[in-house]
Scaffold this motif. Structure first.
Motif, PDB file in Angstrom:
ATOM      1  N   THR A  71       6.050 -12.591   4.284  1.00  0.00           N
ATOM      2  CA  THR A  71       4.852 -12.752   3.295  1.00  0.00           C
ATOM      3  C   THR A  71       3.904 -11.624   3.806  1.00  0.00           C
ATOM      4  OG1 THR A  71       4.151 -14.437   4.498  1.00  0.00           O
ATOM      5  CG2 THR A  71       5.358 -15.234   2.859  1.00  0.00           C
ATOM      6  N   THR A  72       3.867 -11.329   4.883  1.00  0.00           N
ATOM      7  CA  THR A  72       2.861 -10.264   5.250  1.00  0.00           C
ATOM      8  C   THR A  72       3.730  -8.879   5.884  1.00  0.00           C
ATOM      9  OG1 THR A  72       2.756 -11.068   7.518  1.00  0.00           O
ATOM     10  CG2 THR A  72       1.308 -11.797   5.858  1.00  0.00           C
ATOM     11  N   MET A  73       2.865  -7.916   5.771  1.00  0.00           N
ATOM     12  CA  MET A  73       3.430  -6.715   6.162  1.00  0.00           C
ATOM     13  C   MET A  73       3.535  -6.748   7.941  1.00  0.00           C
ATOM     14  SD  MET A  73       4.456  -4.639   3.718  1.00  0.00           S
ATOM     15  CE  MET A  73       5.154  -3.260   4.706  1.00  0.00           C
ATOM     16  N   PRO A  74       4.393  -5.949   8.587  1.00  0.00           N
ATOM     17  CA  PRO A  74       4.417  -5.918   9.916  1.00  0.00           C
ATOM     18  C   PRO A  74       3.267  -5.240  10.396  1.00  0.00           C
ATOM     19  CG  PRO A  74       6.409  -4.924   9.092  1.00  0.00           C
ATOM     20  CD  PRO A  74       5.728  -5.526   7.967  1.00  0.00           C
ATOM     21  N   ARG A  75       2.413  -5.342  11.484  1.00  0.00           N
ATOM     22  CA  ARG A  75       1.340  -4.717  11.996  1.00  0.00           C
ATOM     23  C   ARG A  75       1.567  -3.933  13.125  1.00  0.00           C
ATOM     24  NH1 ARG A  75       0.813  -9.512  14.753  1.00  0.00           N
ATOM     25  NH2 ARG A  75       0.245  -9.415  16.732  1.00  0.00           N
TER      26      ARG A  75
END
Length: 81
Positions: A71-75
């Protein structure tokens, strides 16, 4: 020690054995001894650990996991300087 006679050996096989013995500096009889010994003392072909484990546990089947969608982009990582 036992003696062994081999009948009906193909001429081409005999010639290859003769050449192999000559290359190794041995008589045909001396060349055949380790070939026969190796042939009857090998229990099973050796495999690497991963293949052995895969064969051993193949009947258990694999684990099918449902991976959730990201659901979120990797940081990006921050390394100390």
């Amino acid at each position: 020690m036992a003696a062994l006679s081999i009948r009906d050996l193909d001429d081409a096989v005999k010639e290859k054995l003769r050449l192999r013995a000559a290359r190794n500096g041995r008589s045909m009889e001396a060349e055949i001894r380790p070939i026969l010994t190796t042939a009857v003392t090998e229990d099973a072909p050796r495999t690497d650990l991963f293949s052995a484990l895969t064969q051993r546990f193949a009947h258990l089947s694999g684990a099918e996991l449902d991976l959730p969608a990201r659901t979120t982009m990797p940081r990006a990582t921050s390394l100390p300087q």
